[in-house]
Design a protein around this motif. Sequence first.
Motif, PDB file in Angstrom:
ATOM      1  N   LEU A 201       0.848  -1.192   0.000  1.00 44.92           N
ATOM      2  CA  LEU A 201       0.000   0.000   0.000  1.00 44.92           C
ATOM      3  C   LEU A 201       0.886   1.245   0.000  1.00 44.92           C
ATOM      4  O   LEU A 201       1.669   1.449   0.915  1.00 44.92           O
ATOM      5  CB  LEU A 201      -0.892  -0.014   1.250  1.00 44.92           C
ATOM      6  N   LEU A 202       0.723   2.082  -1.034  1.00 43.80           N
ATOM      7  CA  LEU A 202       1.515   3.313  -1.109  1.00 43.80           C
ATOM      8  C   LEU A 202       0.766   4.473  -0.469  1.00 43.80           C
ATOM      9  O   LEU A 202       1.373   5.360   0.127  1.00 43.80           O
ATOM     10  CB  LEU A 202       1.821   3.649  -2.575  1.00 43.80           C
ATOM     11  N   GLY A 203      -0.541   4.482  -0.621  1.00 45.33           N
ATOM     12  CA  GLY A 203      -1.346   5.560  -0.051  1.00 45.33           C
ATOM     13  C   GLY A 203      -2.811   5.253  -0.253  1.00 45.33           C
ATOM     14  O   GLY A 203      -3.175   4.398  -1.074  1.00 45.33           O
ATOM     15  N   GLN A 204      -3.653   5.928   0.534  1.00 45.27           N
ATOM     16  CA  GLN A 204      -5.089   5.686   0.395  1.00 45.27           C
ATOM     17  C   GLN A 204      -5.861   6.910   0.858  1.00 45.27           C
ATOM     18  O   GLN A 204      -5.282   7.846   1.396  1.00 45.27           O
ATOM     19  CB  GLN A 204      -5.500   4.466   1.201  1.00 45.27           C
ATOM     20  N   THR A 205      -7.171   6.862   0.681  1.00 40.75           N
ATOM     21  CA  THR A 205      -7.959   8.023   1.076  1.00 40.75           C
ATOM     22  C   THR A 205      -8.029   8.135   2.594  1.00 40.75           C
ATOM     23  O   THR A 205      -8.083   7.130   3.309  1.00 40.75           O
ATOM     24  CB  THR A 205      -9.371   7.996   0.464  1.00 40.75           C
ATOM     25  N   LYS A 206      -8.012   9.379   3.052  1.00 38.98           N
ATOM     26  CA  LYS A 206      -8.106   9.651   4.483  1.00 38.98           C
ATOM     27  C   LYS A 206      -9.562   9.777   4.904  1.00 38.98           C
ATOM     28  O   LYS A 206      -9.872   9.854   6.090  1.00 38.98           O
ATOM     29  CB  LYS A 206      -7.381  10.962   4.815  1.00 38.98           C
ATOM     30  N   ASP A 207     -10.461   9.899   3.923  1.00 37.30           N
ATOM     31  CA  ASP A 207     -11.883  10.056   4.272  1.00 37.30           C
ATOM     32  C   ASP A 207     -12.754   9.297   3.287  1.00 37.30           C
ATOM     33  O   ASP A 207     -12.836   8.086   3.340  1.00 37.30           O
ATOM     34  CB  ASP A 207     -12.253  11.548   4.372  1.00 37.30           C
ATOM     35  N   ASP A 208     -13.399  10.000   2.362  1.00 34.39           N
ATOM     36  CA  ASP A 208     -14.296   9.317   1.426  1.00 34.39           C
ATOM     37  C   ASP A 208     -13.509   8.589   0.331  1.00 34.39           C
ATOM     38  O   ASP A 208     -12.429   9.022  -0.061  1.00 34.39           O
ATOM     39  CB  ASP A 208     -15.208  10.340   0.716  1.00 34.39           C
ATOM     40  N   ALA A 209     -14.091   7.511  -0.175  1.00 31.82           N
ATOM     41  CA  ALA A 209     -13.557   6.900  -1.395  1.00 31.82           C
ATOM     42  C   ALA A 209     -14.027   7.767  -2.570  1.00 31.82           C
ATOM     43  O   ALA A 209     -15.018   8.497  -2.452  1.00 31.82           O
ATOM     44  CB  ALA A 209     -14.080   5.481  -1.549  1.00 31.82           C
ATOM     45  N   ALA A 210     -13.316   7.685  -3.698  1.00 32.37           N
ATOM     46  CA  ALA A 210     -13.663   8.534  -4.838  1.00 32.37           C
ATOM     47  C   ALA A 210     -15.107   8.274  -5.307  1.00 32.37           C
ATOM     48  O   ALA A 210     -15.864   9.218  -5.562  1.00 32.37           O
ATOM     49  CB  ALA A 210     -12.678   8.306  -5.982  1.00 32.37           C
ATOM     50  N   GLY A 211     -15.482   7.002  -5.389  1.00 33.49           N
ATOM     51  CA  GLY A 211     -16.842   6.667  -5.838  1.00 33.49           C
ATOM     52  C   GLY A 211     -17.895   7.190  -4.869  1.00 33.49           C
ATOM     53  O   GLY A 211     -18.966   7.661  -5.275  1.00 33.49           O
TER      54      GLY A 211
ATOM     55  N   ASP B 112      -1.351   9.715  -0.317  1.00 29.23           N
ATOM     56  CA  ASP B 112      -2.687   9.671   0.259  1.00 29.23           C
ATOM     57  C   ASP B 112      -3.639  10.615  -0.489  1.00 29.23           C
ATOM     58  O   ASP B 112      -3.214  11.527  -1.198  1.00 29.23           O
ATOM     59  CB  ASP B 112      -2.644  10.042   1.747  1.00 29.23           C
ATOM     60  N   PHE B 113      -4.930  10.354  -0.308  1.00 31.98           N
ATOM     61  CA  PHE B 113      -5.966  11.155  -0.963  1.00 31.98           C
ATOM     62  C   PHE B 113      -6.939  11.684   0.087  1.00 31.98           C
ATOM     63  O   PHE B 113      -7.041  11.139   1.179  1.00 31.98           O
ATOM     64  CB  PHE B 113      -6.792  10.288  -1.926  1.00 31.98           C
ATOM     65  N   SER B 114      -7.675  12.728  -0.299  1.00 29.51           N
ATOM     66  CA  SER B 114      -8.778  13.209   0.539  1.00 29.51           C
ATOM     67  C   SER B 114      -9.817  13.836  -0.376  1.00 29.51           C
ATOM     68  O   SER B 114      -9.482  14.606  -1.267  1.00 29.51           O
ATOM     69  CB  SER B 114      -8.268  14.250   1.531  1.00 29.51           C
ATOM     70  N   PHE B 115     -11.064  13.474  -0.175  1.00 24.57           N
ATOM     71  CA  PHE B 115     -12.128  14.023  -1.023  1.00 24.57           C
ATOM     72  C   PHE B 115     -13.194  14.760  -0.230  1.00 24.57           C
ATOM     73  O   PHE B 115     -14.110  15.319  -0.812  1.00 24.57           O
ATOM     74  CB  PHE B 115     -12.778  12.905  -1.851  1.00 24.57           C
ATOM     75  N   SER B 116     -13.087  14.770   1.110  1.00 20.55           N
ATOM     76  CA  SER B 116     -14.185  15.368   1.870  1.00 20.55           C
ATOM     77  C   SER B 116     -14.180  16.896   1.753  1.00 20.55           C
ATOM     78  O   SER B 116     -15.245  17.519   1.746  1.00 20.55           O
ATOM     79  CB  SER B 116     -14.152  14.912   3.327  1.00 20.55           C
ATOM     80  N   GLY B 117     -12.986  17.510   1.618  1.00 24.52           N
ATOM     81  CA  GLY B 117     -12.929  18.969   1.457  1.00 24.52           C
ATOM     82  C   GLY B 117     -13.563  19.386   0.140  1.00 24.52           C
ATOM     83  O   GLY B 117     -14.297  20.382   0.068  1.00 24.52           O
ATOM     84  N   LEU B 118     -13.292  18.615  -0.881  1.00 23.36           N
ATOM     85  CA  LEU B 118     -13.869  18.882  -2.207  1.00 23.36           C
ATOM     86  C   LEU B 118     -15.394  18.769  -2.152  1.00 23.36           C
ATOM     87  O   LEU B 118     -16.122  19.631  -2.668  1.00 23.36           O
ATOM     88  CB  LEU B 118     -13.271  17.883  -3.208  1.00 23.36           C
ATOM     89  N   LYS B 119     -15.855  17.723  -1.479  1.00 19.94           N
ATOM     90  CA  LYS B 119     -17.299  17.504  -1.340  1.00 19.94           C
ATOM     91  C   LYS B 119     -17.942  18.676  -0.589  1.00 19.94           C
ATOM     92  O   LYS B 119     -19.008  19.179  -0.976  1.00 19.94           O
ATOM     93  CB  LYS B 119     -17.515  16.189  -0.578  1.00 19.94           C
TER      94      LYS B 119
END
Length: 334
Positions: free
Chosen positions: A152-162, A205-212
Amino acid sequence: MLTLGIETSCDETAAAVLQDDRVLSSIVSSQIEIHKKYGGVVPELASREHLKNLMPIIRASLASAAVPLSSVGLIAVTYAPGLIGALLVGVSAAKAIAYAQGIPFIGVHHGEGHILAAHIAYPGIGYPYIALLVSGGHTALYHVKGLGNYRLLGQTKDDAAGEAYDKVAKLLGLEYPGGPAIDRFAQQGNPEAIKFPRANQAGYDFSFSGLKTAVRTHVALFTSKDKGLDPALNIRDVAACFQRAVVDILTQKTIQAARETGVAKIVVAGGVAANSSLRNRMKEQADKYDMALYLPGMGLCLDNAAMIALAGYLRFRRGETSNLNLNPRASMPL
Ligand code: KG4
Ligand code: ZN
């Protein structure tokens, strides 16, 4: 060697038959119409639908492959992660069939199935490669060094992209599942119209909750208590700008991972890999950096049982099977 694959982790009931690593049949029955009116998957309804549909789907996949159940040598089934009641239906069926037929069965991690779908589309793909797994439940980057060897190199810290796609679609009043709806609307919008943030997480790592939240704040400007959504809100532009931000983040981190690990081979897997803009941008960037890109067709990106059968078959070939006391798990890292 014939493998029967079974997938019931979410809202698709699926079965497939493989001869070694070749797909003879793959049947997917979607429950979308049932869950649509609730704006998302209702777990209890999903379990009941799987219960009703699984045996007919298994029979249909055997019929379509033109093989009798008695010639199947292995059952592969998704046992984690997913909706627990939904997983239970598939796992119980797999155990019962394996026991009754006197053949082995093997539990498969859903995420591993998604990644290995690339080996169905591209049988000569080999290892290693960088895999971007983007679905309703996952958003992660892996350095895949071999079967079962996923760093595992990185993953989302909150929501998954889908998940972000589905939530933003709901904010915009679009139907479930949100991914395909936003993909369609975005094609008619201006991706430069609104500035949405791209969260800069460390490393891969990723994060999508701020975008949402940024989308929600924008939509709120066009929403009133009594009148609901103002028609002045340009849904196509919001969809296009949201999608541009997601695709920017996913593509940039994936290319960065491939460059920094020196692995010039990329697999994009999972339901969001069906996204037209992500597919185009990945192709463009892979070309730019002279990397090989492996993008399975839509049917292999979305949930299906062929990918589960393949993962099970490959593990069985190196001596692995599961016990009849295997229990499904709602969450489990790959
Ligand atoms: O892999 P999948 O079928 O199920 C899970 O394992 O989660 O992925 C489903 C997710 C949903 O969130 C759906 O909205 C998203 O994939 N999706 C898309 C597209 N098609 C499906 N997202 C963006 N663009 C699409 N064309
Ligand atoms: Zn999936």
